[in-house]
Design a protein around this motif. Sequence first.
Motif, PDB file in Angstrom:
ATOM      1  N   UNK A   1      63.827  54.478  75.612  1.00  0.00           N
ATOM      2  CA  UNK A   1      63.828  53.266  74.945  1.00  0.00           C
ATOM      3  C   UNK A   1      62.528  52.772  74.531  1.00  0.00           C
ATOM      4  N   UNK A   2      61.431  52.902  75.564  1.00  0.00           N
ATOM      5  CA  UNK A   2      60.239  52.490  75.384  1.00  0.00           C
ATOM      6  C   UNK A   2      59.261  53.407  74.629  1.00  0.00           C
TER       7      UNK A   2
ATOM      8  N   UNK B   1      67.671  48.954  77.476  1.00  0.00           N
ATOM      9  CA  UNK B   1      67.626  50.413  77.054  1.00  0.00           C
ATOM     10  C   UNK B   1      69.081  50.846  77.414  1.00  0.00           C
ATOM     11  N   UNK B   2      69.960  50.180  78.169  1.00  0.00           N
ATOM     12  CA  UNK B   2      71.473  50.708  78.344  1.00  0.00           C
ATOM     13  C   UNK B   2      72.295  50.433  77.257  1.00  0.00           C
TER      14      UNK B   2
ATOM     15  N   UNK C   1      78.805  49.596  74.701  1.00  0.00           N
ATOM     16  CA  UNK C   1      78.946  47.981  74.109  1.00  0.00           C
ATOM     17  C   UNK C   1      79.791  47.218  75.132  1.00  0.00           C
ATOM     18  N   UNK C   2      80.200  47.764  76.019  1.00  0.00           N
ATOM     19  CA  UNK C   2      81.089  47.164  77.062  1.00  0.00           C
ATOM     20  C   UNK C   2      80.469  47.397  78.526  1.00  0.00           C
ATOM     21  N   UNK C   3      79.770  46.256  79.127  1.00  0.00           N
ATOM     22  CA  UNK C   3      79.306  46.891  80.360  1.00  0.00           C
ATOM     23  C   UNK C   3      79.192  45.451  81.279  1.00  0.00           C
TER      24      UNK C   3
ATOM     25  N   UNK D   1      76.920  48.837  85.118  1.00  0.00           N
ATOM     26  CA  UNK D   1      78.006  49.530  84.951  1.00  0.00           C
ATOM     27  C   UNK D   1      78.380  49.443  83.387  1.00  0.00           C
ATOM     28  N   UNK D   2      78.544  50.894  82.981  1.00  0.00           N
ATOM     29  CA  UNK D   2      79.091  50.957  81.483  1.00  0.00           C
ATOM     30  C   UNK D   2      80.262  51.829  81.238  1.00  0.00           C
ATOM     31  N   UNK D   3      81.009  51.152  80.499  1.00  0.00           N
ATOM     32  CA  UNK D   3      82.270  51.692  80.121  1.00  0.00           C
ATOM     33  C   UNK D   3      82.137  52.920  79.290  1.00  0.00           C
ATOM     34  N   UNK D   4      82.948  54.013  79.566  1.00  0.00           N
ATOM     35  CA  UNK D   4      82.822  55.319  78.845  1.00  0.00           C
ATOM     36  C   UNK D   4      83.949  55.364  77.951  1.00  0.00           C
TER      37      UNK D   4
END
Length: 465
Positions: A270-271, A332-333, A338-340, A385-388
């Motif tokens: 991201x950076x 960066x995540x 879009x759901x986390x 924690x990110x939805x896959x």
Amino acid sequence: MNYNPVTNEVIQALEQIVGARNVKTAPEVLEAYQSDESLTPDLWHLPEVVVSPGSTEEVAAIMKVANQYKVPVTPRSAGTSVSAGAVPVYGGIVLLMERMNRILEINTEGMYLVAEAGARTADIQAAAKEKGLMYAGDPCSADSCLIGGNLATNAGGNKAVRYGTTRHQVYAIEAVLPNGKIAHLGAPLKKCSTGYCLDQLIIGSEGTLGIITQATLKLVPLAPYKLDVLAVFTDLKKATALVPQLIKAGLNPTSVEFMDNNFVRSASDYSELRLPHYEDGIYDIVSIETFSEHELDEKMEKLAEVCEACGATDVVEADDRVWKVRRNCLESTRVFSRVATSEDLVVPVTKIAECIQTLVEESKKYDFLIFCLAHAGDGNLHFQIMKRDMPDDEWERQLAQFRAFAYPYVYQLGGRLSGEHGIGYKRLSYMEQYTDPVELELMKTIKKAMDPNGILNPDKIIHVE
Ligand SMILES: Cc1cc2nc3c(=O)[nH]c(=O)nc-3n(C[C@H](O)[C@H](O)[C@H](O)COP(=O)(O)OP(=O)(O)OC[C@H]3O[C@@H](n4cnc5c(N)ncnc54)[C@H](O)[C@@H]3O)c2cc1C
């Protein structure tokens, strides 16, 4: 809760206080203020009106109108809450604090700064630095968040290990109470045993007990010597074992930050930066500040020894690039989902190594993406924690299962649900479930006494009938 809708009569009363251009009801505006940085859309709610006061007196008058018509009020600063703290759960008024953004005084003799609640945290830091002083509150969101939001959440950040969290940076606050009265609480004194510490009660209450309108903040001397070190590990156990050793070595670090390799890679990408061991490195970033060059040299030598004894693969002097990567972790995540949701668990510092290891191991059982970082020197760990690609009910089931393991485990270690982000609306049911009943009852008694109509930020932290 039973509230009244925002009628034309309420809108007119609000317009009389702040002027028509500071009262907004256009659908696109309401939509913009239904959410904050909590990326779980099922927590979001539309406000009925967005009001921007320009003074403490206007905030007080708005609260009186809200009580008169029994309309809920949600204070909002920059909306960077990751706990759905700034979401208007029952609609009503969103009270935007950003117009009240002046730095009113910098007292270099008394070493304090007075600012309105809508001043940006980074602007406060810069104003202090210009005078050779430091405001030590330093959340990673400092470029966007406002000081009132930091006070309301008792924000932590990168320097809390040495200087404490936001509540430790405060001498006094001005706040509008739920009944519309203006309170001046605390004073720029080194010590004070004069009654209840009400400023500290309102700080960290997430806008449920008062709207902070102004703050007198402590400043500290700016240490002239500073060095950041990046200790790279490839073994999680070793990387986490460093933290207690650093504290025990008496190095008094300003920051001890931990990033797992998922965060190293995502934040570096991201950076647009490549730091050492991008592929496999687990990072501990350690900052040391001193008032003499000699002390810095001594501490750096000791730090290098401790890092090597703990099994660091590489120990390198770090520069701003490392902090850029660290600050960009959360942002960066966003590309992954879009759901986390962010977890913000806190445990005694002596348990942080064990806690990270156990929860990282546990996280491998689930299908969602999960990245770990920690303000390790404070015992505060974040899991992003990110939805896959998975059905909603499966995402919710797995999240609940992870929490059903993690939360009791953290309490068993002597920890709590949130170290710095707050409970907000997001953790309301968990607060009810995990808090000692006597403590919970006391919180509800205080809330009812201060806000009998229940209009200020309802359903944040606790639910009160
Ligand atoms: C990229 C990123 C990095 C982050 N890093 C950190 C970090 O390092 N440390 C940390 O602690 N947090 C961090 N956060 C979370 C967030 O930035 C903090 O909680 C911050 O203190 C919120 O400030 P804000 O101005 O955005 O407040 P908001 O999100 O607008 O509000 C937060 C809460 O405070 C209440 N509130 C706001 N203003 C007032 C007021 N004037 N009076 C009373 N109540 C009020 C709101 O109702 C809400 O409950 C991060 C968030 C993001 C998105």
